[in-house]
Design a protein around this motif. Structure first.
Motif, short mmCIF file in Angstrom:
data_model
loop_
_atom_site.label_atom_id
_atom_site.label_comp_id
_atom_site.label_asym_id
_atom_site.label_seq_id
_atom_site.Cartn_x
_atom_site.Cartn_y
_atom_site.Cartn_z
N LYS A 158 0.82 -1.21 0.00
CA LYS A 158 0.00 0.00 0.00
C LYS A 158 0.86 1.26 0.00
CE LYS A 158 -3.98 -2.06 2.35
NZ LYS A 158 -4.80 -2.06 3.59
N LYS A 159 1.92 1.29 0.81
CA LYS A 159 2.78 2.46 0.86
C LYS A 159 3.54 2.65 -0.44
CE LYS A 159 3.44 2.26 5.88
NZ LYS A 159 4.39 1.98 6.98
N THR A 160 3.88 1.55 -1.09
CA THR A 160 4.59 1.63 -2.36
C THR A 160 3.69 2.21 -3.45
OG1 THR A 160 5.95 -0.28 -1.77
CG2 THR A 160 5.88 0.31 -4.08
N VAL A 161 2.42 1.80 -3.45
CA VAL A 161 1.48 2.23 -4.48
C VAL A 161 0.90 3.61 -4.17
CG1 VAL A 161 -0.69 1.69 -5.64
CG2 VAL A 161 0.93 -0.14 -5.09
N ASN A 162 0.43 3.81 -2.96
CA ASN A 162 -0.30 5.03 -2.62
C ASN A 162 0.62 6.21 -2.29
OD1 ASN A 162 -2.64 3.51 -2.88
ND2 ASN A 162 -2.73 3.02 -0.70
N GLN A 163 1.77 5.93 -1.67
CA GLN A 163 2.65 7.01 -1.23
C GLN A 163 3.93 7.11 -2.05
OE1 GLN A 163 3.31 6.64 3.01
NE2 GLN A 163 1.20 6.09 3.42
N GLY A 164 4.11 6.22 -3.00
CA GLY A 164 5.32 6.25 -3.82
C GLY A 164 6.58 5.87 -3.06
N MET A 165 6.41 5.17 -1.96
CA MET A 165 7.56 4.77 -1.14
C MET A 165 8.27 3.58 -1.79
SD MET A 165 7.50 3.68 2.90
CE MET A 165 6.80 5.27 3.39
N SER A 166 9.57 3.55 -1.63
CA SER A 166 10.33 2.42 -2.17
C SER A 166 10.09 1.17 -1.33
CB SER A 166 11.82 2.76 -2.20
OG SER A 166 12.30 2.94 -0.88
N VAL A 167 10.42 0.03 -1.91
CA VAL A 167 10.25 -1.24 -1.19
C VAL A 167 11.15 -1.27 0.03
CG1 VAL A 167 10.49 -3.74 -1.35
CG2 VAL A 167 9.57 -2.46 -3.28
N SER A 168 12.37 -0.80 -0.10
CA SER A 168 13.31 -0.83 1.04
C SER A 168 12.82 0.07 2.17
CB SER A 168 14.70 -0.38 0.58
OG SER A 168 14.65 0.94 0.05
N ALA A 169 12.25 1.23 1.83
CA ALA A 169 11.71 2.12 2.87
C ALA A 169 10.54 1.46 3.58
CB ALA A 169 11.29 3.44 2.25
N GLY A 170 9.70 0.76 2.83
CA GLY A 170 8.58 0.04 3.46
C GLY A 170 9.07 -1.08 4.36
N LEU A 171 10.12 -1.77 3.94
CA LEU A 171 10.68 -2.85 4.76
C LEU A 171 11.29 -2.31 6.04
CD1 LEU A 171 12.33 -5.03 1.98
CD2 LEU A 171 10.45 -5.73 3.46
N LYS A 172 11.88 -1.10 5.97
CA LYS A 172 12.45 -0.50 7.17
C LYS A 172 11.38 -0.18 8.21
CE LYS A 172 16.57 1.55 5.06
NZ LYS A 172 17.27 2.80 4.70
N ALA A 186 17.59 -1.93 -0.30
CA ALA A 186 18.03 -0.58 -0.68
C ALA A 186 19.22 -0.64 -1.63
CB ALA A 186 18.38 0.21 0.58
N VAL A 187 20.17 -1.54 -1.36
CA VAL A 187 21.32 -1.71 -2.24
C VAL A 187 20.86 -2.16 -3.62
CG1 VAL A 187 23.41 -3.06 -2.63
CG2 VAL A 187 22.92 -2.18 -0.35
N GLY A 188 19.91 -3.09 -3.67
CA GLY A 188 19.40 -3.56 -4.95
C GLY A 188 18.67 -2.47 -5.72
N GLU A 189 17.90 -1.65 -5.02
CA GLU A 189 17.18 -0.57 -5.69
C GLU A 189 18.15 0.48 -6.24
OE1 GLU A 189 12.89 -0.57 -3.35
OE2 GLU A 189 14.58 0.56 -2.51
N GLU A 190 19.20 0.79 -5.49
CA GLU A 190 20.19 1.77 -5.94
C GLU A 190 20.87 1.30 -7.22
OE1 GLU A 190 21.08 4.78 -4.96
OE2 GLU A 190 19.56 4.85 -3.38
N GLY A 191 21.14 0.01 -7.32
CA GLY A 191 21.82 -0.53 -8.49
C GLY A 191 20.89 -1.04 -9.57
N GLY A 192 19.57 -0.91 -9.34
CA GLY A 192 18.62 -1.40 -10.32
C GLY A 192 18.58 -2.91 -10.41
N LYS A 193 18.96 -3.59 -9.33
CA LYS A 193 18.99 -5.06 -9.32
C LYS A 193 18.30 -5.58 -8.06
CE LYS A 193 23.29 -5.36 -11.97
NZ LYS A 193 24.68 -5.87 -12.01
N LEU A 194 17.07 -5.15 -7.87
CA LEU A 194 16.31 -5.58 -6.69
C LEU A 194 16.09 -7.09 -6.69
CD1 LEU A 194 14.75 -4.85 -4.13
CD2 LEU A 194 12.73 -4.42 -5.56
N ASP A 195 15.89 -7.66 -7.89
CA ASP A 195 15.66 -9.10 -7.97
C ASP A 195 16.87 -9.89 -7.47
OD1 ASP A 195 17.10 -8.09 -10.10
OD2 ASP A 195 16.50 -9.70 -11.46
#
Length: 251
Positions: A158-172, A186-195
């Motif tokens: 919900k936070k990712t969709v409604n508030q534009g929060m990143s996955v790492s911020a939601g996990l924190k 967060a490291v994966g998102e910075e490098g574009g390799k979240l998977d």
């Protein structure tokens, strides 16, 4: 699914021996209490119940309870199982049970790590398949068995969709996810390799689950053998004490 089955087989093989020890120990104690002790106790009828040592009185009392009131015990166990099953079928009851599981020492950590590994591996595979992050989070949360962790994933979605929060911020902000998971995301998102980060998280926690299961079983096996030996030894000693006293009186 194949990775989950591999981990599950390792855990099952690790707990097989402790479960066997528990079953054999309970069966041995019940046979002693229900079948063996009543016949041995008949020897002490002329000796007098009041003159028996306290351990012998305790064992005879427990034996009489199992022999005469076993059906009440079976009824209570059946009733408890029915209430537990009914609670697990309701949403509030399932949530309460899942929260208790997470709060249980050792077991809670084991469940949390296995669920995080399942979530991370599923999310990684879905992202690799090109599925949107919203859909990927929804599907990854649905594969979890613990409702508390499912709620955390739903809040992240919900936070990712409604508030534009990143996955790492939601996990924190999630209550039940360790900081390591959020930092790796967060490291994966910075490098574009979240998977790839999610796959690393899954591998790490799968190794943790395997290590915890081996450590728990290596400690549990000698403890169970010791407990079963102490219980059986106490029963045997309690029944031999009057015989020793009688032999002393005869001398």
């Amino acid at each position: 699914r194949e990775k989950e089955d591999e981990v599950r087989r390792k855990v099952q093989s690790a707990v097989a021996y402790p479960v066997l020890v528990i079953v054999v120990g309970i069966a041995t104690v019940l046979v002693l209490l229900i079948f063996f002790l009543p016949r041995v106790a008949a020897i002490f009828q002329d000796y007098g119940y009041d003159r028996l040592p306290m351990p012998t009185k305790m064992i005879i009392g427990i034996s009489d309870f199992f022999r005469d009131s076993w059906y009440w015990l079976a009824l209570m166990i059946g009733l408890f199982a029915a209430v537990f099953k009914r609670m697990a079928a309701l949403e509030k009851g399932r949530t309460m049970i899942d929260r208790m599981k997470l709060g249980t020492p050792l077991l809670g950590k084991f469940i949390k790590h296995s669920e995080i590994a399942r979530f991370a591996r599923t999310l990684s595979l879905l992202i690799q398949a090109g599925i949107s992050i919203e859909r990927a989070l929804s599907l990854s949360g649905s594969v979890l068995n613990n409702s508390i962790l499912k709620e955390d994933i739903e809040e992240i979605r919900k936070k990712t969709v409604n508030q534009g929060m990143s996955v790492s911020a939601g996990l924190k902000k999630a209550r039940n996810f360790p900081p390591f998971v959020a930092n790796m995301a967060a490291v994966g998102e910075e490098g574009g390799k979240l998977d790839e980060s999610m796959m690393e998280i899954a591998s790490f926690y799968e190794k943790q689950v395997e290590q915890h299961s081996r450590l728990a079983t290596s400690l549990l096996e000698p403890m169970l053998i010791l407990v079963v030996g102490l219980v059986v030894g106490f029963i045997v000693a309690a029944m031999l004490l009057p015989i020793f006293e009688l032999s002393t009186i005869v001398r």
